[in-house]
Enzyme design. Structure first.
Site, PDB file in Angstrom:
ATOM      1  N   TYR A 259     -14.636  15.816  14.848  1.00 52.51           N
ATOM      2  CA  TYR A 259     -13.309  15.302  14.490  1.00 52.51           C
ATOM      3  C   TYR A 259     -12.893  14.109  15.344  1.00 52.51           C
ATOM      4  CZ  TYR A 259     -12.372  18.984  11.147  1.00 52.51           C
ATOM      5  OH  TYR A 259     -12.417  19.787  10.037  1.00 52.51           O
TER       6      TYR A 259
ATOM      7  N   ARG B 285     -10.893  14.210   0.696  1.00 60.49           N
ATOM      8  CA  ARG B 285     -11.618  15.473   0.897  1.00 60.49           C
ATOM      9  C   ARG B 285     -11.052  16.595   0.007  1.00 60.49           C
ATOM     10  NH1 ARG B 285     -15.995  18.143   1.041  1.00 60.49           N
ATOM     11  NH2 ARG B 285     -15.771  20.195   1.959  1.00 60.49           N
TER      12      ARG B 285
ATOM     13  N   ASP C 122     -14.206  27.393  13.727  1.00 61.13           N
ATOM     14  CA  ASP C 122     -15.648  27.587  13.591  1.00 61.13           C
ATOM     15  C   ASP C 122     -16.449  26.293  13.758  1.00 61.13           C
ATOM     16  OD1 ASP C 122     -15.100  26.234  11.279  1.00 61.13           O
ATOM     17  OD2 ASP C 122     -15.467  27.920   9.959  1.00 61.13           O
TER      18      ASP C 122
ATOM     19  N   ARG D 200      -2.403  19.505   0.645  1.00 64.58           N
ATOM     20  CA  ARG D 200      -3.456  18.891   1.464  1.00 64.58           C
ATOM     21  C   ARG D 200      -3.749  17.479   0.942  1.00 64.58           C
ATOM     22  NH1 ARG D 200      -9.635  21.134   2.848  1.00 64.58           N
ATOM     23  NH2 ARG D 200     -10.292  19.239   3.918  1.00 64.58           N
TER      24      ARG D 200
ATOM     25  N   ASN E 286      -5.133  26.438   9.885  1.00 59.77           N
ATOM     26  CA  ASN E 286      -5.025  25.086  10.434  1.00 59.77           C
ATOM     27  C   ASN E 286      -3.626  24.507  10.242  1.00 59.77           C
ATOM     28  OD1 ASN E 286      -7.384  24.119  11.694  1.00 59.77           O
ATOM     29  ND2 ASN E 286      -8.448  24.081   9.724  1.00 59.77           N
TER      30      ASN E 286
HETATM   31  N1  LIG Z   1     -10.028  27.102  12.099  1.00 64.68           N
HETATM   32  C1  LIG Z   1     -11.085  26.731  11.368  1.00 64.68           C
HETATM   33  O1  LIG Z   1     -12.056  26.283  11.907  1.00 64.68           O
HETATM   34  C2  LIG Z   1     -11.041  26.859   9.887  1.00 64.68           C
HETATM   35  C3  LIG Z   1     -12.198  26.810   9.107  1.00 64.68           C
HETATM   36  C4  LIG Z   1     -12.080  26.881   7.720  1.00 64.68           C
HETATM   37  C5  LIG Z   1     -10.829  27.031   7.137  1.00 64.68           C
HETATM   38  N2  LIG Z   1      -9.734  27.057   7.951  1.00 64.68           N
HETATM   39  C6  LIG Z   1      -8.375  27.215   7.408  1.00 64.68           C
HETATM   40  O2  LIG Z   1      -8.295  28.382   6.607  1.00 64.68           O
HETATM   41  C7  LIG Z   1      -7.236  28.232   5.684  1.00 64.68           C
HETATM   42  C8  LIG Z   1      -7.709  28.535   4.281  1.00 64.68           C
HETATM   43  O3  LIG Z   1      -8.523  27.465   3.814  1.00 64.68           O
HETATM   44  P1  LIG Z   1      -9.012  27.368   2.311  1.00 64.68           P
HETATM   45  O4  LIG Z   1      -9.631  26.027   2.179  1.00 64.68           O
HETATM   46  O5  LIG Z   1      -9.821  28.527   1.955  1.00 64.68           O
HETATM   47  O6  LIG Z   1      -7.615  27.377   1.532  1.00 64.68           O
HETATM   48  P2  LIG Z   1      -7.222  28.063   0.156  1.00 64.68           P
HETATM   49  O7  LIG Z   1      -6.040  27.310  -0.354  1.00 64.68           O
HETATM   50  O8  LIG Z   1      -8.417  28.227  -0.705  1.00 64.68           O
HETATM   51  O9  LIG Z   1      -6.761  29.539   0.568  1.00 64.68           O
HETATM   52  C9  LIG Z   1      -5.596  29.830   1.242  1.00 64.68           C
HETATM   53  C10 LIG Z   1      -4.952  31.071   0.654  1.00 64.68           C
HETATM   54  O10 LIG Z   1      -3.793  31.373   1.442  1.00 64.68           O
HETATM   55  C11 LIG Z   1      -2.802  31.879   0.557  1.00 64.68           C
HETATM   56  N3  LIG Z   1      -1.501  31.805   1.212  1.00 64.68           N
HETATM   57  C12 LIG Z   1      -0.702  30.726   1.372  1.00 64.68           C
HETATM   58  N4  LIG Z   1       0.392  31.078   2.062  1.00 64.68           N
HETATM   59  C13 LIG Z   1       0.282  32.407   2.349  1.00 64.68           C
HETATM   60  C14 LIG Z   1       1.090  33.349   3.050  1.00 64.68           C
HETATM   61  N5  LIG Z   1       2.239  32.981   3.597  1.00 64.68           N
HETATM   62  N6  LIG Z   1       0.671  34.621   3.152  1.00 64.68           N
HETATM   63  C15 LIG Z   1      -0.501  35.001   2.589  1.00 64.68           C
HETATM   64  N7  LIG Z   1      -1.310  34.161   1.909  1.00 64.68           N
HETATM   65  C16 LIG Z   1      -0.926  32.876   1.797  1.00 64.68           C
HETATM   66  C17 LIG Z   1      -2.942  31.020  -0.680  1.00 64.68           C
HETATM   67  O11 LIG Z   1      -2.327  31.621  -1.792  1.00 64.68           O
HETATM   68  C18 LIG Z   1      -4.459  30.904  -0.799  1.00 64.68           C
HETATM   69  O12 LIG Z   1      -4.977  31.927  -1.610  1.00 64.68           O
HETATM   70  C19 LIG Z   1      -6.731  26.789   5.871  1.00 64.68           C
HETATM   71  O13 LIG Z   1      -5.653  26.775   6.782  1.00 64.68           O
HETATM   72  C20 LIG Z   1      -7.921  26.099   6.481  1.00 64.68           C
HETATM   73  O14 LIG Z   1      -7.595  24.952   7.167  1.00 64.68           O
HETATM   74  C21 LIG Z   1      -9.819  26.981   9.290  1.00 64.68           C
HETATM   75  O1  LIG Z   2     -12.916  20.029   4.291  1.00 66.86           O
HETATM   76  P1  LIG Z   2     -13.271  21.462   4.191  1.00 66.86           P
HETATM   77  O2  LIG Z   2     -12.163  22.296   3.560  1.00 66.86           O
HETATM   78  O3  LIG Z   2     -14.619  21.744   3.641  1.00 66.86           O
HETATM   79  O4  LIG Z   2     -13.404  21.972   5.686  1.00 66.86           O
HETATM   80  C1  LIG Z   2     -12.432  21.797   6.604  1.00 66.86           C
HETATM   81  C2  LIG Z   2     -12.783  22.683   7.767  1.00 66.86           C
HETATM   82  O5  LIG Z   2     -13.826  22.025   8.457  1.00 66.86           O
HETATM   83  C3  LIG Z   2     -14.318  22.691   9.602  1.00 66.86           C
HETATM   84  O6  LIG Z   2     -14.903  23.816   9.103  1.00 66.86           O
HETATM   85  C4  LIG Z   2     -16.266  23.757   8.743  1.00 66.86           C
HETATM   86  C5  LIG Z   2     -16.756  24.937   9.361  1.00 66.86           C
HETATM   87  O7  LIG Z   2     -16.879  24.650  10.751  1.00 66.86           O
HETATM   88  C6  LIG Z   2     -18.051  25.469   8.875  1.00 66.86           C
HETATM   89  O8  LIG Z   2     -18.089  26.849   9.068  1.00 66.86           O
HETATM   90  C7  LIG Z   2     -18.486  25.141   7.535  1.00 66.86           C
HETATM   91  O9  LIG Z   2     -18.642  26.200   6.696  1.00 66.86           O
HETATM   92  O10 LIG Z   2     -17.892  24.064   6.968  1.00 66.86           O
HETATM   93  C8  LIG Z   2     -16.529  23.766   7.266  1.00 66.86           C
HETATM   94  C9  LIG Z   2     -16.317  22.476   6.602  1.00 66.86           C
HETATM   95  O11 LIG Z   2     -16.702  22.527   5.266  1.00 66.86           O
HETATM   96  C10 LIG Z   2     -13.181  22.940  10.538  1.00 66.86           C
HETATM   97  O12 LIG Z   2     -13.565  23.668  11.667  1.00 66.86           O
HETATM   98  C11 LIG Z   2     -12.009  23.626   9.881  1.00 66.86           C
HETATM   99  O13 LIG Z   2     -10.960  23.746  10.787  1.00 66.86           O
HETATM  100  C12 LIG Z   2     -11.583  22.870   8.659  1.00 66.86           C
HETATM  101  O14 LIG Z   2     -10.611  23.604   7.943  1.00 66.86           O
HETATM  102 MN   LIG Z   3     -11.583  24.095  12.800  1.00 63.85          MN
END
Ligand SMILES: NC(=O)c1ccc[n+]([C@@H]2O[C@H](COP(=O)([O-])OP(=O)(O)OC[C@H]3O[C@@H](n4cnc5c(N)ncnc54)[C@H](O)[C@@H]3O)[C@@H](O)[C@H]2O)c1
Ligand SMILES: O=P(O)(O)OC[C@H]1O[C@H](O[C@H]2[C@H](O)[C@@H](O)[C@@H](O)O[C@@H]2CO)[C@H](O)[C@@H](O)[C@@H]1O
Ligand SMILES: [Mn+2]
Length: 441
Positions: A263, A283, A172, A94, A148
């Site tokens: 965004y 970030r 979310d 990232r 994501n």
């Molecule tokens: N859609 C949204 O609005 C939203 C909101 C928050 C987070 N996210 C997404 O959630 C994901 C997790 O975020 P985070 O900040 O907690 O990351 P993180 O790195 O803390 O956690 C991700 C975990 O996934 C594991 N992982 C990686 N590849 C894997 C696989 N193939 N199978 C199983 N596990 C695997 C890693 O070992 C790690 O423990 C990211 O893609 C982030 O962008 C999305």
């Molecule tokens: O930069 P990060 O890892 O803190 O967050 C990236 C994510 O940002 C959005 O998520 C928000 C989320 O909507 C909300 O629930 C809250 O807890 O904070 C997050 C940001 O800290 C976004 O929707 C995600 O797709 C991103 O991964």
């Molecule tokens: Mn999102």
């Protein structure tokens, strides 16, 4: 459906996992559980959260079987719901997604610009494998995905599995915006009925009705223009998120039609954002030094003291609550409204059918039934067509291993635009992602 459900959380080591665990324990009245298993490819990382989970479930839901594993056969067997949030390449990658573009004077971000494309192509291989693994064990399980960049992942999964009707991609951010509007109005946002359209991280609220059918959007716009805008959990937010929410006032000043997703700041004000971002501290650094440290330290503390009763590990419930409430709406066929990603198929007029749009939908046992959006203004249509075309080309580049399509995707991306910049950054991203991307030729 069963009386009690078997759940797997994929990405058990995620910083957001404790929030999902907490939400699962607290929503048993609407989402009854038999078994919860966490699955992750990183045993060591997951174990810290897993030990926290054991204590949480022992205290809050002792009747539920809880465990964590790195064994797919254990994780995916006889599962009803798969709650997925993985990060291929972790925060190290990232960081590169953010810093490589910034050092070239371009915006890169987790889901935005060239960095977003890099992460999207990285995520696809793992996401396709996860769907295949789940289907090998649990053909009918619902896969609810947060991974994501959700826009690219949603589009790519639809291309990889065109017959699938049990995958739902969610974000979310809209629900966080709703909660933030609720805070500024002093009202309960769960009563709001939103009208929303766009692509993921690229959309707008056109209306927000209260229980009496009154549209709250004009009041919110006026409030934000006069007072600025803060996230619902402003007190716990890092500075970059406060800056991000503050930009909503600028967007409303320039484009007052609708309430924008935060965004959009990157696409509408790239020069301003570039001038205010530090290419050497992005970030990912904030998260590594903040949320990641805090979550893991708190989980270790809970394991040491043996109780999670007084734990503050979860600061914002929105993320965990949304994935559990969406799953519950499917399980109980409640037809509640959520903003989710669905195939366009005519929802937004004059927009490609295969686009994965983000809109309000009623969610029930057959998944999302989206509400029609219809015609959108030229400005919004133009922005969306451009963004959709970038997303489509990026995913085609992945499936076809095509350098040319990747170059086209980046050239179309509003945050790159110049073809020479696109080629230069693509070559750097190929090098940085050589352990994750297919070879492009
Ligand atoms: N859609 C949204 O609005 C939203 C909101 C928050 C987070 N996210 C997404 O959630 C994901 C997790 O975020 P985070 O900040 O907690 O990351 P993180 O790195 O803390 O956690 C991700 C975990 O996934 C594991 N992982 C990686 N590849 C894997 C696989 N193939 N199978 C199983 N596990 C695997 C890693 O070992 C790690 O423990 C990211 O893609 C982030 O962008 C999305
Ligand atoms: O930069 P990060 O890892 O803190 O967050 C990236 C994510 O940002 C959005 O998520 C928000 C989320 O909507 C909300 O629930 C809250 O807890 O904070 C997050 C940001 O800290 C976004 O929707 C995600 O797709 C991103 O991964
Ligand atoms: Mn999102």
């Amino acid at each position: 459906m069963k009386d009690k459900l078997n759940i797997v959380i994929v990405g058990g080591g995620s910083t957001w996992c404790p929030g999902i665990l907490k939400s699962l324990t607290k929503h048993q009245d609407i989402f009854p559980l038999n078994r919860v298993i966490m699955f992750d490819t990183d045993a060591e990382r997951q174990a810290v959260i897993g030990e926290f989970g054991k204590i949480l479930f022992r205290e809050e839901a002792p009747e539920v079987e809880f465990d964590y594993t790195t064994d797919k056969d254990v994780a995916y067997e006889d599962v009803d719901f798969v709650l997925c949030q993985i990060r291929t390449g972790g925060y190290d990658m990232r960081s590169k997604d953010e810093k490589i573009p910034l050092h070239m004077g371009l915006i890169g971000q987790e889901t935005v610009g060239a960095g977003g494309m890099a992460y999207g192509i990285r995520s696809m291989t793992d996401m396709i494998e996860i769907v295949k693994d789940v289907r090998a064990h649990s053909p009918k399980a619902w896969i609810i995905n947060y991974t994501n960049p959700a826009a690219l992942v949603a589009y790519g999964l639809q291309k990889a599995f065109p017959k699938e009707d049990h995958i739902l991609n969610i974000c979310d951010q809209p629900v966080n915006l709703l909660r933030s509007y609720g805070r500024l109005l002093g009202r309960d946002s769960s009563e709001f009925e939103p009208v929303y359209f766009g692509l993921n991280h690229f959309g707008w609220f056109t209306h927000l009705y209260d229980k009496d059918g009154v549209d709250l959007v004009p009041t919110i716009k006026k409030f934000v223009k006069e007072n600025g805008f803060k996230p619902v959990d402003a007190e716990q937010r890092d500075q970059s998120w406060l800056d991000t929410y503050a930009m909503v006032a600028d967007m409303l000043q320039d484009f007052p039609d609708y309430l924008p997703n935060t965004y959009l700041q990157y696409y509408l004000y790239p020069k301003y954002k570039l001038a205010h971002l530090d290419p050497d501290y992005t970030r990912s650094d904030e998260v590594i030094n903040g949320r990641e440290k805090r979550v893991f330290a708190e989980c270790r503390r809970v394991a040491e003291v043996g109780t999670a009763k007084d734990s503050s590990v979860v600061q914002n419930d929105a993320h965990g609550d949304m994935i559990v409430e969406v799953s519950s709406a499917i399980y109980r066929n409640t037809r509640q409204t959520f903003i989710v990603m669905v195939k366009n198929d005519g929802i937004v007029k004059d927009f490609p059918d295969d686009a994965m749009v983000e809109v309000a939908a009623s969610v029930g046992v057959n998944g999302p039934q989206p509400y029609a959006v219809g015609e959108i203004g030229t400005f919004y249509h133009g922005l969306m067509v451009n963004q959709y075309s970038y997303e489509r080309l990026a995913i085609e580049a992945y499936f076809e291993h095509s350098y040319e399509k990747a170059l086209q995707a980046l050239t179309l991306n509003r945050l790159v635009n110049d073809a020479k910049d696109a080629r230069a950054i693509l070559d750097k991203l190929i090098e940085a992602n050589k352990d994750y991307w297919p070879e492009l030729s």
